[in-house]
Every structure is written in C-alpha cells, then in structure tokens.
Design an enzyme around this catalytic site. Structure first.
Site, short mmCIF file in Angstrom:
data_model
loop_
_atom_site.label_atom_id
_atom_site.label_comp_id
_atom_site.label_asym_id
_atom_site.label_seq_id
_atom_site.Cartn_x
_atom_site.Cartn_y
_atom_site.Cartn_z
N CYS A 112 -8.14 -27.74 12.88
CA CYS A 112 -9.33 -28.60 12.86
C CYS A 112 -8.97 -30.07 12.71
O CYS A 112 -9.65 -30.95 13.26
CB CYS A 112 -10.25 -28.18 11.71
N ASP A 134 -2.36 8.41 -1.89
CA ASP A 134 -3.62 9.15 -1.87
C ASP A 134 -3.93 9.60 -0.46
O ASP A 134 -3.30 9.17 0.50
CB ASP A 134 -4.77 8.29 -2.41
N ASP A 162 0.85 -1.19 0.00
CA ASP A 162 0.00 0.00 0.00
C ASP A 162 0.89 1.24 0.00
O ASP A 162 2.11 1.16 0.13
CB ASP A 162 -0.96 -0.02 1.18
N SER A 163 0.27 2.40 -0.15
CA SER A 163 1.06 3.62 -0.36
C SER A 163 1.52 4.28 0.93
O SER A 163 2.40 5.13 0.92
CB SER A 163 0.23 4.63 -1.15
N GLY A 164 0.91 3.91 2.05
CA GLY A 164 1.21 4.57 3.31
C GLY A 164 0.22 5.65 3.68
O GLY A 164 0.21 6.12 4.82
N GLY A 165 -0.62 6.07 2.74
CA GLY A 165 -1.53 7.19 2.99
C GLY A 165 -2.51 6.94 4.12
O GLY A 165 -2.70 7.80 4.98
N PHE A 166 -3.13 5.76 4.13
CA PHE A 166 -4.15 5.48 5.14
C PHE A 166 -3.53 5.48 6.53
O PHE A 166 -4.11 6.04 7.48
CB PHE A 166 -4.82 4.14 4.85
N GLN A 219 -11.41 7.52 -5.24
CA GLN A 219 -11.98 8.07 -4.02
C GLN A 219 -13.32 8.72 -4.37
O GLN A 219 -13.82 8.57 -5.47
CB GLN A 219 -11.02 9.09 -3.39
N HIS A 246 -6.29 -21.31 10.85
CA HIS A 246 -7.66 -21.70 10.51
C HIS A 246 -8.39 -20.57 9.78
O HIS A 246 -9.03 -20.80 8.75
CB HIS A 246 -8.46 -22.10 11.74
N ASP A 282 -8.11 -7.20 0.78
CA ASP A 282 -7.17 -7.50 1.86
C ASP A 282 -7.80 -7.10 3.17
O ASP A 282 -8.67 -6.22 3.21
CB ASP A 282 -5.86 -6.71 1.68
N GLY A 332 -11.40 4.42 0.27
CA GLY A 332 -12.32 5.24 1.04
C GLY A 332 -13.55 4.51 1.54
O GLY A 332 -14.51 5.14 1.97
N CYS A 386 -7.69 -27.64 7.86
CA CYS A 386 -6.53 -26.92 8.41
C CYS A 386 -5.97 -27.68 9.62
O CYS A 386 -6.67 -28.51 10.22
CB CYS A 386 -6.91 -25.50 8.78
N CYS A 407 -13.36 -28.81 7.82
CA CYS A 407 -12.14 -28.04 7.55
C CYS A 407 -10.91 -28.94 7.66
O CYS A 407 -10.82 -29.78 8.55
CB CYS A 407 -12.03 -26.88 8.53
#
Length: 381
Positions: free
Chosen positions: A315, A152, A98-102, A195, A341, A272, A222, A312, A310
């Site tokens: 489980c 952004d 990611d860009s770091g903005g958030f 945005q 899991h 994500d 956003g 995993c 499941c």
C-alpha cells in the site's frame, strides 16, 4: 486480572477483559505472544511468499508449522540433525506445531484408523507411514516447537452424534497418551484439543476429560470444517466457557476477518489460518473496507493504493494498477506483496482488538470494524 505467572512451562497471564473478549500474554523462553494472537501458517517451514523477517514485520509473534508435511518432507529427523525447526527456517520466536491429525484425515490416501493410531500413504509419493499419539509427540519434540498439540481425530462433518461421540472419546484417550508421551519438557507446552462437533453435551464431556488430564492450553477443534459461521459461533457461544479461565484458548483453522473477531468476542485467544497467504497468491485482498479482487479490470488504470490507511509495503509503495499488472503477468512479486498486505491487515485487526480490550471498549471497536467492511471498496475512477 491475574498476576503474571511463572512456570517451567509456557505461562499465560490474563491481563484484561471486555465482555468475554480477553487480552493476555503467553510467555515462552523464545519471547512473548500477545493475545488475542493470529498465527500465520508456515506449513512446510515457510510462510509462502514471505521471508521470516517480513512475517515478523507484520506483527506476528508466533508461527504455525505442520507436523504431517514436515514428517514426510524433509522429515523431523533431518530437521533435528540440522538444529531444529527454528534454526532450519530462520525464525527465532515461538512456533506451534499441529499434531498431524487433520492432514492425515483430509490429505492422506488409503488411511486406516485403529485405537493405536492411523496408518496412511503419503500424498507425495505413496510411501506408507504410521502416526500415533506417541509418534506425533516424538516428531514435535524433534522439530523443537514451543507449543505442541495433542494427536486427535478430526471427524468429517456432517456426522451423527454417535459417530462424533465415538471419535471424541477416542481423541480423549489419545489426549492422555499424548500427555504421557510428552513427559516433562520445561520451556515447552502441550495443548489438549476439545472435540464434540456441534453437540453441547459432547463438548462438555470432552472439556471435562481434558481438564482432568491437565494441559498448558486448550484448543477448540472440529470447527471451520464446513459447518458455516452461524453453527461455528453457536458452538463458541458455550465452548470457550467450558475451558479453564487461566489457560489460553486456541480455535484451530480460523479464519476470515469476521470469523476472527467473532471468535475473540466469544473468549478465544489464539487462531491460525492459511487464508491471508493463500488469498494473497490468488489475488484476493482483505482491507478495512472489505475484500478486493485485484484481478478485476477496474483496477488496471487505478493509481491509488489498495488501502490508503495501510502502511504495508504494497500500500505504501505500489498502486492498484501495478498490483493488477503483476498479478495478470503472473510475476512472483504479486504473491509477495499481496500476502504481506493480508498478513499485515490480519495483525492490525489483532492489535486493534488488544487495544480495545485493554480499555474495555471491544463492543465499540467491533461496531466500527463491521461498519467499515460494510462500506465496500472505494468507487472506481
């Protein structure tokens, strides 16, 4: 659908559709990303409580790394000297940063926003830093990520239309600067970020600006910032359609299982979220029958698995009683098993949707998904 593309950059092929839901593949020099794709979050060059090979075993094709956290510690320059982020964290498949903005907007102290960029104090030690579109591109180049995000601004909601419009238009100017600074990097992709809050006209203006600049993929930013699922789906009902059909669409920061399914239903290809790993560390488990809180006393003597269907390790090899015990005892294995899991379950959802879209049966799959979760957890013994 479309023929598989070849490109010096990351290439996207749309293989099938079921309603608006899309099945595709993103090809990169480091391997294919099957879409719809869920990206586990490796904030500080690690998916918490997981080994990289374990993350891969859950079915993940790509991880997300965090520009803000890595620029502060251990620094992008150090990671570059050590051979780049893939070697540093022992993950040889694609990485999106990611860009770091958030994070600047949500974590940093005493930040100052101007047309140039953002100056802020580190949440770690109070040191002063500047992040601009150009610096964000430089950091992500040093990290060596395969998919790079434009820098952004993420305005906090609720906000007035005037505030959202002003912020969005600056983000579009920053998108052009990001594209200029990114340059020509064969084998690496740059995604723009739409945005515009919850206002259709602003979303369309943003999408038009991004299409004119031209990107390898497009993110919907956003959202998932507290507006609620109904409002988020309301935006996704039209926002994805504003983006190019032949490029991947990425919804940032989503989400819960039903958020993910609803986003794919509306034409989103990538997502994500920290939720599967964060929830695993706090005893919250996602299953095909809904959410289980392993901390509850009802599990203390239960010899059954979390989810009988499941496969995993949590489980397949451990009882609810054991998982309850190690959580209560604050043993590290608790976070490891429950995170594994949750990540496994999220990737199962993605595979289920990919399979359903390929045979144009997404609607039936979605109905079965919701029916299973509505059943609730198995009865206590």
């Amino acid at each position: 659908m479309t023929d598989r593309q070849t490109s010096d950059h990351v290439a996207f092929s749309l293989l099938a559709k079921s309603g608006k839901a899309r099945r595709g593949v993103i090809t990169t020099p480091r391997g294919e990303i099957r879409t719809p794709a869920f990206m586990p979050v490796g904030t500080a060059a690690t998916v918490k409580a997981m080994m990289p090979e374990s993350v891969r075993a859950t079915g993940a094709d790509i991880l997300l790394g965090n520009t803000y956290h890595l620029m502060l510690r251990p620094t992008a320059e150090r990671i570059d000297r050590l051979g780049g982020l893939h070697r540093f964290m022992n993950w040889d498949r694609p990485i999106l940063t990611d860009s770091g903005g958030f994070q600047v907007m949500s974590l940093a102290g005493l930040r100052r926003l101007t047309e140039k960029g953002v100056t802020f104090k580190s949440h770690i030690d109070g040191s002063k830093h500047e992040l601009t579109p150009e610096r964000s591109m430089e950091i992500q180049r040093l990290l060596g990520s395969d998919i790079v995000m434009c820098f952004d601004e993420c305005p906090a909601l609720p906000a007035t239309d005037a505030e959202v419009a002003k912020s969005m238009r600056m983000s579009m100017r920053w998108a052009q600067r990001s594209k200029d600074a990114f340059g020509d990097r064969p084998g690496h992709a740059l995604f723009g970020i739409m945005q515009g809050g919850v206002t259709p006209d602003l979303r369309e203006e943003s999408a038009k600006a991004l299409r004119e600049i031209g990107f390898d993929g497009y993110a919907i930013g956003g959202l998932a910032v507290g507006e609620g699922q109904e409002a988020m789906f309301g935006v996704l009902d039209y926002a994805a359609d504003m983006l190019p059909e032949d490029k991947p669409r990425y919804l940032m920061g989503v989400g819960k299982p039903d958020d993910i399914v609803g986003a794919v239903k509306r034409g989103v290809d990538m997502m994500d979220c920290v939720l599967p790993s964060r929830s695993g560390r706090t005893g919250q488990v996602f299953t095909r029958r809904g959410v289980v809180n392993i901390k509850n006393a009802r599990h203390a003597g239960d010899p059954r698995p979390l989810d009988e269907a499941c496969t995993c390790p949590a489980c397949a090899n451990y009882s609810r009683a054991y998982l309850h015990h190690v959580f209560r005892a604050q043993e590290m294995i608790s976070g490891m098993l429950l995170t594994w899991h949750n990540l496994h379950y999220f990737q199962e959802i993605m595979q289920g949707m990919r399979d359903a879209i390929e045979v144009d049966a997404f609607e039936a799959w979605e109905a079965e998904f919701h029916a299973g979760r509505a059943m609730g957890d198995i009865d206590p013994l």
